[in-house]
Structure formats: structure tokens, C-alpha cells
Design an enzyme around this catalytic site. Structure first.
Site, PDB file in Angstrom:
ATOM      1  N   ASP A 186     -21.059 -12.809  22.803  1.00 46.48           N
ATOM      2  CA  ASP A 186     -20.351 -11.632  23.297  1.00 46.48           C
ATOM      3  C   ASP A 186     -20.810 -10.429  22.492  1.00 46.48           C
ATOM      4  O   ASP A 186     -21.442 -10.575  21.440  1.00 46.48           O
ATOM      5  CB  ASP A 186     -18.832 -11.826  23.141  1.00 46.48           C
ATOM      6  CG  ASP A 186     -18.059 -10.686  23.768  1.00 46.48           C
ATOM      7  OD1 ASP A 186     -18.358 -10.335  24.934  1.00 46.48           O
ATOM      8  OD2 ASP A 186     -17.161 -10.109  23.113  1.00 46.48           O
ATOM      9  N   SER A 187     -20.431  -9.254  22.974  1.00 49.13           N
ATOM     10  CA  SER A 187     -20.782  -8.036  22.252  1.00 49.13           C
ATOM     11  C   SER A 187     -19.971  -7.887  20.964  1.00 49.13           C
ATOM     12  O   SER A 187     -20.329  -7.092  20.110  1.00 49.13           O
ATOM     13  CB  SER A 187     -20.529  -6.825  23.145  1.00 49.13           C
ATOM     14  OG  SER A 187     -19.172  -6.804  23.537  1.00 49.13           O
ATOM     15  N   CYS A 236     -19.604 -12.498  27.591  1.00 47.61           N
ATOM     16  CA  CYS A 236     -19.586 -11.056  27.857  1.00 47.61           C
ATOM     17  C   CYS A 236     -19.747 -10.778  29.359  1.00 47.61           C
ATOM     18  O   CYS A 236     -20.743 -11.185  29.971  1.00 47.61           O
ATOM     19  CB  CYS A 236     -20.726 -10.405  27.080  1.00 47.61           C
ATOM     20  SG  CYS A 236     -20.823  -8.640  27.341  1.00 47.61           S
ATOM     21  N   GLU A 247     -11.461  -3.718  19.350  1.00 52.67           N
ATOM     22  CA  GLU A 247     -12.356  -3.932  18.194  1.00 52.67           C
ATOM     23  C   GLU A 247     -11.716  -3.387  16.917  1.00 52.67           C
ATOM     24  O   GLU A 247     -11.968  -3.880  15.828  1.00 52.67           O
ATOM     25  CB  GLU A 247     -13.722  -3.276  18.432  1.00 52.67           C
ATOM     26  CG  GLU A 247     -14.616  -4.013  19.428  1.00 52.67           C
ATOM     27  CD  GLU A 247     -15.172  -5.356  18.913  1.00 52.67           C
ATOM     28  OE1 GLU A 247     -15.418  -5.497  17.704  1.00 52.67           O
ATOM     29  OE2 GLU A 247     -15.359  -6.265  19.747  1.00 52.67           O
ATOM     30  N   CYS A 256     -13.274  -8.197  31.372  1.00 61.77           N
ATOM     31  CA  CYS A 256     -13.955  -7.863  30.117  1.00 61.77           C
ATOM     32  C   CYS A 256     -13.321  -8.764  29.064  1.00 61.77           C
ATOM     33  O   CYS A 256     -12.097  -8.961  29.068  1.00 61.77           O
ATOM     34  CB  CYS A 256     -13.737  -6.387  29.791  1.00 61.77           C
ATOM     35  SG  CYS A 256     -14.250  -5.940  28.126  1.00 61.77           S
ATOM     36  N   HIS A 275     -12.526  -8.414  26.145  1.00 55.11           N
ATOM     37  CA  HIS A 275     -11.534  -7.818  25.235  1.00 55.11           C
ATOM     38  C   HIS A 275     -10.151  -7.665  25.864  1.00 55.11           C
ATOM     39  O   HIS A 275      -9.151  -7.600  25.155  1.00 55.11           O
ATOM     40  CB  HIS A 275     -12.032  -6.437  24.776  1.00 55.11           C
ATOM     41  CG  HIS A 275     -13.221  -6.507  23.868  1.00 55.11           C
ATOM     42  ND1 HIS A 275     -14.430  -6.997  24.282  1.00 55.11           N
ATOM     43  CD2 HIS A 275     -13.372  -6.156  22.564  1.00 55.11           C
ATOM     44  CE1 HIS A 275     -15.299  -6.933  23.264  1.00 55.11           C
ATOM     45  NE2 HIS A 275     -14.674  -6.433  22.223  1.00 55.11           N
TER      46      HIS A 275
HETATM   47  N1  DGL Z   1     -17.732  -7.893  25.915  1.00 48.99           N
HETATM   48  C1  DGL Z   1     -18.005  -6.912  26.909  1.00 48.99           C
HETATM   49  C2  DGL Z   1     -17.579  -7.385  28.275  1.00 48.99           C
HETATM   50  O1  DGL Z   1     -16.919  -8.388  28.378  1.00 48.99           O
HETATM   51  C3  DGL Z   1     -17.280  -5.632  26.723  1.00 48.99           C
HETATM   52  C4  DGL Z   1     -17.262  -5.025  25.435  1.00 48.99           C
HETATM   53  C5  DGL Z   1     -18.305  -4.018  25.229  1.00 48.99           C
HETATM   54  O2  DGL Z   1     -18.296  -2.960  25.875  1.00 48.99           O
HETATM   55  O3  DGL Z   1     -19.094  -4.315  24.374  1.00 48.99           O
HETATM   56  O4  DGL Z   1     -17.873  -6.718  29.234  1.00 48.99           O
END
Ligand code: DGL
Length: 289
Positions: free
Chosen positions: A27-28, A90, A168, A202, A204
């Protein structure tokens, strides 16, 4: 099913030879922990190797070219760890990078969008809201995938750029989180007849689930991480108990990251390590060129 095409057939045939189900997840940032936690719930014997790109988050406001680049780097990093599958937690990467990832991967890959679309079209809901990052929404993937399976379903999408930084920063309970969620969901309820289902598209957003639930008590909330984990469990079963610890890598191991990992995973049963972005890049060139 189209998304199982890459490698699953051979994996199914060799299943009895595999000693350990080791699932690589990327993931990011910390958001993918919501997906990792669901995978642990549905496949308790699996071992998890996770990488979150906390040094370069957010990805969801970047171009598809950059998301493809970052995603393929993390994929290659996970492959060096000997994972047997990869879950692209992600959503942004699942929306724009899956074709490339499936071309370069040596192991089966599951994204979070396809299983969720299958789940939605099987349920009887007809008015779907999709809340996601700007890059996911710009890709139009959700509309296309849902409409391909059922043209009658109405899909309304909305980009929510500011929720990721809130999570975050560990501010899910802060009043700003409530204000932002309210701002982003308003278009879904203002329209005539509104939506009956909202996809938290997403990684998050499930961390803000209590806020969404409070503001949308009558709307079905879909967590794609949960749907994907359940789908994966139905394909690979429960795995074989591993004695190895789970591993969590982050490209920036800040205190917030440490706290989020602790919130989901037992520190006795897992390693938490920092891996520099440069080392992630080196892995790619050293081992694969
Ligand atoms: N993890 C990314 C997603 O699920 C979103 C978070 C980001 O913008 O990095 O789309």
C-alpha cells in the site's frame, strides 16, 4: 473470473506442495493495514509480508505513470521476500497499475476492485456511491467495471483527496475528520433518491468507519478489504500454520506508523522494519535486471 486468470490455475494445481501461504501486501502507507487485518481474520494461518510506502504517501494524487512506477517497485520488493501471492491493497494502484503488475509479476496477484465489483453486482443494491482518491476516480475504473456487469446500477463517484493525510497523521477522531467526511458525503445524499450503498474505495477510509457509520446510519458501507480477504480465503483456503513471524516494512518508520501497526498487529508475532526507498529501488535492479 478474469482477475484469477494470472497464475491461479497453476497455483491451484500445486496447492498441496505449498508449505506456507505467504501473502505479500502493499500500500502507499498505513491504510493497507486495514486489508492486512482482514486477510489475517479470514486466512488466520497465512503469513503476511507488508510494505507501506509511508515516505512517498499519498499516491492517490499522482499520475498513473508514477503510481505504476511505485507499485512495480514494491511488487518486486515483495517478490524478493518469497511471497506466494500478492494483494494490491492500494485502490489507486489496483485502479491504474494492475495490467502492468500482472505482466511483470511471478506470483498470482489480487487487486481490491474486482472482487468488490463482483460482490456489489451480486447484492441487490442499485445506487452505488464510490468514494476514492482523485487518481482512482479519474481512472473511471469503478463505473466501467460495475456497468460491464450490470448496466442498470447507478454509480456516483466522488474524489476525496484530504482523508488520506488525516489518517496518515493519526487524526481519525479529530473534529476535522468529521468535517471532511461530512463534506465528501454530502453530494451522495443531496441527489434525488440518494445512494443505498457507499464503497469506501481507499485503504485509509475504513479507519474512519465509525465516522461514516454515524453520518450514514441507513446506508450500506462496503469495505473492499473485507470483501477481498473473504474472496481470497474462498480461493486459497486457510493455509498451513506458519512458525515464521509476519513482517511489516515501511519506507518511513515514523511514530504514527508504529502506532498504527500496533493497533492492528501483535508486536510479539511480527517484525517491524524500515526499508529506505533507495533500497527498494536497488532490490529491483540488483535482483531482476
Ligand atoms: N492507499 C491508497 C488507496 O487505497 C490511498 C492513499 C494515497 O493516496 O496514498 O487508494
Amino acid at each position: 473470473m478474469q482477475y484469477l486468470d494470472y497464475g491461479w490455475r497453476s497455483y491451484d494445481m500445486n496447492f498441496s506442495k505449498i508449505e506456507e501461504v505467504c501473502i505479500g501486501i502493499f500500500d502507499s502507507g498505513v491504510g493497507g493495514l486495514t486489508v492486512a487485518a482482514q486477510i489475517k481474520k479470514f486466512i488466520p494461518n497465512s503469513r503476511i509480508i507488508y510494505i507501506g510506502d509511508s515516505a512517498r504517501v499519498p499516491w492517490g494524487v499522482r499520475s498513473p505513470r508514477v503510481v505504476n512506477e511505485f507499485a512495480s517497485q514494491l511488487l518486486k520488493f515483495l517478490e524478493t521476500k518469497g511471497v506466494s501471492h500478492i494483494v494490491v491493497a492500494c485502490h489507486t494502484a489496483s485502479a491504474v497499475a494492475l495490467p502492468l503488475l500482472r505482466r511483470i509479476a511471478k506470483v498470482p496477484i489480487t487487486g481490491v476492485i474486482e472482487p468488490t465489483v463482483d460482490f456489489i453486482v451480486k447484492s441487490h443494491n442499485g445506487r452505488i456511491g464510490v468514494l476514492a482518491t482523485p487518481t482512482t476516480i479519474a481512472s473511471g475504473v469503478w463505473e466501467k467495471a460495475i456497468k460491464r456487469k450490470n448496466k442498470k446500477i447507478k454509480v456516483l463517484s466522488k474524489a476525496a483527496a484530504l482523508l488520506v493525510p488525516i489518517v496518515e497523521a493519526g487524526l481519525e477522531d479529530h473534529k476535522v475528520a468529521h468535517l471532511l467526511v461530512k463534506e465528501y458525503i454530502t453530494p451522495f445524499i443531496r441527489i434525488r433518491r440518494g445512494i443505498d450503498t457507499l464503497v469506501l474505495a481507499c485503504t485509509h477510509y475504513p479507519l474512519l468507519l465509525p465516522v461514516f457509520r454515524k453520518m450514514l446510519p441507513d446506508i450500506k458501507l462496503v469495505n473492499p478489504g473485507e470483501v477481498t480477504a473473504e474472496h481470497l480465503a474462498s480461493v486459497i483456503g486457510n493455509g498451513i500454520k506458519s512458525n515464521s513471524k509476519d513482517e511489516f516494512y515501511f519506507t518511513d518508520l515514523s511514530e504514527t506508523v508504529k502506532n498504527q501497526v500496533k493497533r492492528f498487529f501483535d508486536s510479539e508475532a511480527s517484525y517491524l522494519k524500515e526499508v529506505k526507498v533507495d533500497d527498494v529501488l536497488n532490490v529491483r535492479w540488483m535482483k531482476f535486471n
